[in-house]
Design a protein around this motif. Structure first.
Motif, PDB file in Angstrom:
ATOM      1  N   LYS A   1       0.802  -1.222   0.000  1.00 56.80           N
ATOM      2  CA  LYS A   1       0.000   0.000   0.000  1.00 56.80           C
ATOM      3  C   LYS A   1       0.838   1.276   0.000  1.00 56.80           C
ATOM      4  O   LYS A   1       0.292   2.373  -0.087  1.00 56.80           O
ATOM      5  N   SER A   2       2.140   1.157   0.126  1.00 56.91           N
ATOM      6  CA  SER A   2       3.026   2.300  -0.044  1.00 56.91           C
ATOM      7  C   SER A   2       4.309   1.788  -0.694  1.00 56.91           C
ATOM      8  O   SER A   2       4.644   0.604  -0.593  1.00 56.91           O
ATOM      9  N   TRP A   3       5.060   2.726  -1.322  1.00 64.56           N
ATOM     10  CA  TRP A   3       6.074   2.280  -2.271  1.00 64.56           C
ATOM     11  C   TRP A   3       7.367   3.067  -2.129  1.00 64.56           C
ATOM     12  O   TRP A   3       7.369   4.255  -1.822  1.00 64.56           O
ATOM     13  N   ASN A   4       8.447   2.335  -2.356  1.00 69.27           N
ATOM     14  CA  ASN A   4       9.787   2.902  -2.304  1.00 69.27           C
ATOM     15  C   ASN A   4      10.552   2.566  -3.578  1.00 69.27           C
ATOM     16  O   ASN A   4      10.234   1.582  -4.280  1.00 69.27           O
ATOM     17  N   LEU A   5      11.577   3.340  -3.825  1.00 67.01           N
ATOM     18  CA  LEU A   5      12.600   2.967  -4.796  1.00 67.01           C
ATOM     19  C   LEU A   5      13.826   2.471  -4.038  1.00 67.01           C
ATOM     20  O   LEU A   5      14.156   2.983  -2.967  1.00 67.01           O
ATOM     21  N   LYS A   6      14.471   1.474  -4.589  1.00 75.05           N
ATOM     22  CA  LYS A   6      15.731   0.971  -4.037  1.00 75.05           C
ATOM     23  C   LYS A   6      16.796   1.092  -5.120  1.00 75.05           C
ATOM     24  O   LYS A   6      16.574   0.675  -6.259  1.00 75.05           O
ATOM     25  N   VAL A   7      17.941   1.672  -4.772  1.00 72.69           N
ATOM     26  CA  VAL A   7      18.976   1.951  -5.765  1.00 72.69           C
ATOM     27  C   VAL A   7      20.215   1.120  -5.456  1.00 72.69           C
ATOM     28  O   VAL A   7      20.697   1.102  -4.313  1.00 72.69           O
ATOM     29  N   SER A   8      20.711   0.443  -6.486  1.00 71.86           N
ATOM     30  CA  SER A   8      21.912  -0.386  -6.352  1.00 71.86           C
ATOM     31  C   SER A   8      22.963   0.062  -7.359  1.00 71.86           C
ATOM     32  O   SER A   8      22.639   0.593  -8.425  1.00 71.86           O
ATOM     33  N   TYR A   9      24.205  -0.180  -7.000  1.00 66.47           N
ATOM     34  CA  TYR A   9      25.340   0.250  -7.820  1.00 66.47           C
ATOM     35  C   TYR A   9      26.302  -0.920  -7.931  1.00 66.47           C
ATOM     36  O   TYR A   9      26.516  -1.653  -6.960  1.00 66.47           O
ATOM     37  N   LYS A  10      26.900  -1.090  -9.123  1.00 71.99           N
ATOM     38  CA  LYS A  10      27.758  -2.251  -9.338  1.00 71.99           C
ATOM     39  C   LYS A  10      29.061  -2.107  -8.567  1.00 71.99           C
ATOM     40  O   LYS A  10      29.808  -1.155  -8.749  1.00 71.99           O
ATOM     41  N   ASP A  11      29.292  -3.042  -7.680  1.00 71.08           N
ATOM     42  CA  ASP A  11      30.533  -3.126  -6.919  1.00 71.08           C
ATOM     43  C   ASP A  11      31.324  -4.279  -7.517  1.00 71.08           C
ATOM     44  O   ASP A  11      31.086  -5.445  -7.187  1.00 71.08           O
ATOM     45  N   SER A  12      32.221  -3.967  -8.440  1.00 74.25           N
ATOM     46  CA  SER A  12      32.909  -4.976  -9.238  1.00 74.25           C
ATOM     47  C   SER A  12      31.889  -5.708 -10.102  1.00 74.25           C
ATOM     48  O   SER A  12      31.257  -5.104 -10.956  1.00 74.25           O
ATOM     49  N   GLU A  13      31.623  -6.988  -9.857  1.00 73.12           N
ATOM     50  CA  GLU A  13      30.707  -7.744 -10.712  1.00 73.12           C
ATOM     51  C   GLU A  13      29.279  -7.778 -10.173  1.00 73.12           C
ATOM     52  O   GLU A  13      28.349  -8.104 -10.907  1.00 73.12           O
ATOM     53  N   ASN A  14      29.099  -7.474  -8.908  1.00 77.81           N
ATOM     54  CA  ASN A  14      27.790  -7.627  -8.287  1.00 77.81           C
ATOM     55  C   ASN A  14      27.214  -6.271  -7.882  1.00 77.81           C
ATOM     56  O   ASN A  14      27.945  -5.305  -7.658  1.00 77.81           O
TER      57      ASN A  14
END
Length: 647
Positions: free
Chosen positions: A47-60
């Motif tokens: 019922k409520s929403w977020n964005l989640k941000v990821s960044y490549k740390d080497s391969e993952n």
């Protein structure tokens, strides 16, 4: 200059989930797949929403922003905690090229992957979130789909950034003039209200990751925002201006219509070079609304105020600074406050005629007030309405004025944002360039109105007149600004002061010279008194005669906020290289010249610290891109170099 703008949109040929399923995330990735943004529910209730941000740390991928809470509260509709996700539009690639008149880089590219996320609340009201992933950041904005152009009041914006607890932070305590320091919070997180931009370093295992939070594309349909973590160390919520801002004039709550788009909420993400070199704030903003831009000319200027606070009242002083501009080959001079009270042998019209006879282009100062400030400095009350501006600007045009500096706005409320943009639009009709002081920070307006040459919103050299803080902290502060304030747009710091004002320098003269390149502003006001420049050795004086105020390219070379910055900027075939030391420790180091064009020879003039803080050391070389340059600087020192291509 001919303005070139092109925009292409193409569908992204990869699978994208269009129906949300519990436990499954909707994701988009940047064009180079380095950044990933996911839509996730705030709780299992969906019922409520977020964005989640990821960044490549080497391969993952590693999560760098655990959540960005989404939502709005408007009159008769809430998109806070009873919101259903409907669907996500098919991702498209954004490809745009345009040419900028001034700034860090002439040729710009705006490349991203975009998707529109659609939501509906329990009353059937719809809200969209337009989401973009860039190679150097993310951006999103809200949209309320059209519904008979109904007027709504925005009661709250719920956007909240969750920062990982171990992140270091460089934040400026909010003030309406955005004049303050960006101290590191590595020894403990502070709570408060903060002005844009906010800088964060996120620890990673193998990859460098920095983030800079700001906003772009702000127009008169909204107020500017700031952010606060008063309730939780690591949750920074967007908030509206305070009711007391701008002398208490006008509402803090924006009035919008349906079919409205919010400003872009922007997070630059990447290495230090990704941030320092970024033009994303302007890339996200609307294209130029000025068709003929041939009259917009970046350049350098003399400025009477720093050494003579009331100097514009004195016609003889004004003439001295016009003559200084002539000797230094600077195209402009600025008549600051109280030009309407000029005496001692001449008035404004006499000064205008004298400047014209010497080939110098004058710009003049205005108080923006109005009821929104109590500052009595004159002239004031002349720009408040469209009719007044048209009359005033027509008069300035007849006198031969080339630009205006408008001061003391003291508010980020919606009506004040409209005032800024109205000034820019009306000034363009009379071919007047604009510099805002006592102002908000840049939010991309220099792209939409390229006659906006600079904005203050910085604790600059003027502060040597006001207190001892710059004497103690200037070196570290100067080495922080290229990573913070100057990232998001032009900055009128009024640099390069060799003599002392009311409070003394502790930076070296080579440090001060380097600021002409380290700091970017399309009108660069060199603030020292005439003898400060007349008494320079030949090489530094020649450097200041030719240093540009707009650039074809910018490259970050090395540095760390508060400690140092080394960068290089290109104009035509020539490269200007500069660096400053923000610490109390001297250093010798080597700089690769691989940014130079391969196969070409360059004549290099290096101007660095001498044996003591008021001495220069100048050396001359001939180098290629395969060579290196050995540099040394003193505590709080610096260096500058010009690398001129040999035909």
């Amino acid at each position: 200059m001919k303005k070139i703008t092109s925009l292409a949109i193409a569908f992204v040929p990869f699978i994208f989930v269009v129906q949300f399923v519990r436990g499954q995330e909707i994701k988009i990735k940047s064009p180079n797949s380095r950044i990933e943004v996911a839509l996730v529910p705030n709780t299992d209730s969906l019922k409520s929403w977020n964005l989640k941000v990821s960044y490549k740390d080497s391969e993952n991928y590693a999560v760098v922003i655990p959540s960005i809470k989404l939502g709005l509260s408007v009159s008769n509709a809430s998109f806070a905690d009873n919101v259903k996700f409907l669907k996500a539009g098919r991702p498209v690639e954004i490809h745009e090229k345009y040419s900028a008149i001034h700034g860090k880089r002439k040729d710009r590219q705006n490349n991203a992957v975009e998707s529109t996320l659609q939501f509906i609340n329990s009353e059937g009201n719809k809200m969209n979130v337009i989401l973009r992933a860039y190679n150097n950041g993310i951006a999103f904005r809200y949209q309320l789909p059209s519904r008979d152009n109904e007027r709504l009041r925005v009661n709250d914006e719920l956007t909240t950034y969750e920062i990982k607890p171990e992140s270091n932070r460089w934040l400026q305590a909010f003030t309406t003039s955005y004049e303050g320091f960006y101290p590191s919070q590595e020894n403990g997180v502070q709570k408060g209200q903060w002005g844009y931009p906010g800088l964060f370093r996120v620890p990673m295992n193998k990859t460098e990751c920095w983030m800079l939070i700001s906003e772009a594309g702000l127009d008169s349909s909204y107020c500017a925002t700031k952010f606060e973590n008063t309730k939780d160390d690591n949750h920074y919520k967007l908030v509206f201006p305070a009711a007391s801002d701008g002398n208490g004039v006008a509402s803090v709550y924006p009035s919008i219509s349906t079919s409205w788009f919010s400003p872009w909420r922007v997070v630059l993400i990447g290495s230090r070079s990704d941030l320092v070199q970024s033009t994303l704030i302007e890339d996200l903003s609307p294209a130029s609304r000025i068709e003929d831009t041939s009259w917009i000319k970046p350049g350098t200027s003399s400025w009477v105020y720093w050494a003579n606070n009331h100097g514009t009242m004195d016609y003889q002083k004004v003439k001295q600074y016009i003559d200084l501009a002539v000797r230094m080959d600077w195209p402009y001079t600025l008549f600051d406050w109280e030009w309407d009270q000029m005496g001692n042998g001449g008035d404004l019209e006499n000064a205008m005629r004298y400047a014209k006879s010497r080939g110098i282009k004058p710009m003049i100062w205005y108080n923006s007030g109005g009821p929104h400030n109590k500052v009595s400095s004159t002239p004031r009350d002349r720009l408040l309405t469209h009719e007044n501006r048209m009359k005033e600007f027509a008069w300035l045009s007849s006198l031969g004025v080339f630009g205006i500096k408008v001061d003391f706005f003291e508010s980020d409320k919606q009506h004040m944002i409209k005032y800024y943009l109205d000034i820019l639009e009306d000034a363009a009709k009379y071919k007047l360039m604009v510099n805002f002081h006592g102002s908000t920070v840049p939010r991309g307006w220099s792209r939409t109105y390229p006659n906006l040459m600079s904005m203050e919103a910085v604790f600059g050299a003027e502060q040597y007149n006001n207190g001892p803080e710059m004497t103690v902290r200037a070196a570290s502060h100067n080495a922080t600004l290229p990573f913070t304030r100057n990232v998001i747009g032009p900055m009128d710091y009024t640099p390069v002061t060799f003599t002392n004002s009311q409070y003394a320098h502790t930076t070296t003269v080579a440090h001060e010279l380097a600021l002409s390149v380290v700091f970017e502003s399309a009108i660069q006001h060199f603030a020292d008194r005439p003898e400060g420049y007349d008494n320079l050795p030949d090489a530094p004086k020649a450097f200041l005669r030719q240093v540009p105020a707009s650039w074809d390219d910018t490259k970050f070379l090395d540095g760390y906020p508060g400690k140092s910055i080394t960068l290089t900027r290109r104009k035509g075939n020539d490269w200007y290289l500069a660096g400053i030391n923000g610490t109390d420790q001297g250093k010798s180091f080597r700089i690769s010249l691989d940014f130079l064009k391969q196969g070409k020879n360059y004549r290099v003039v290096l101007i660095q610290d001498g044996e003591y803080d008021t001495a220069f050391c100048t050396q001359y070389f001939q180098f290629t891109s395969k060579d290196t340059l050995d540099v040394k600087w003193l505590p709080r020192g610096g260096f500058s170099a010009i690398c001129q291509e040999i035909p």
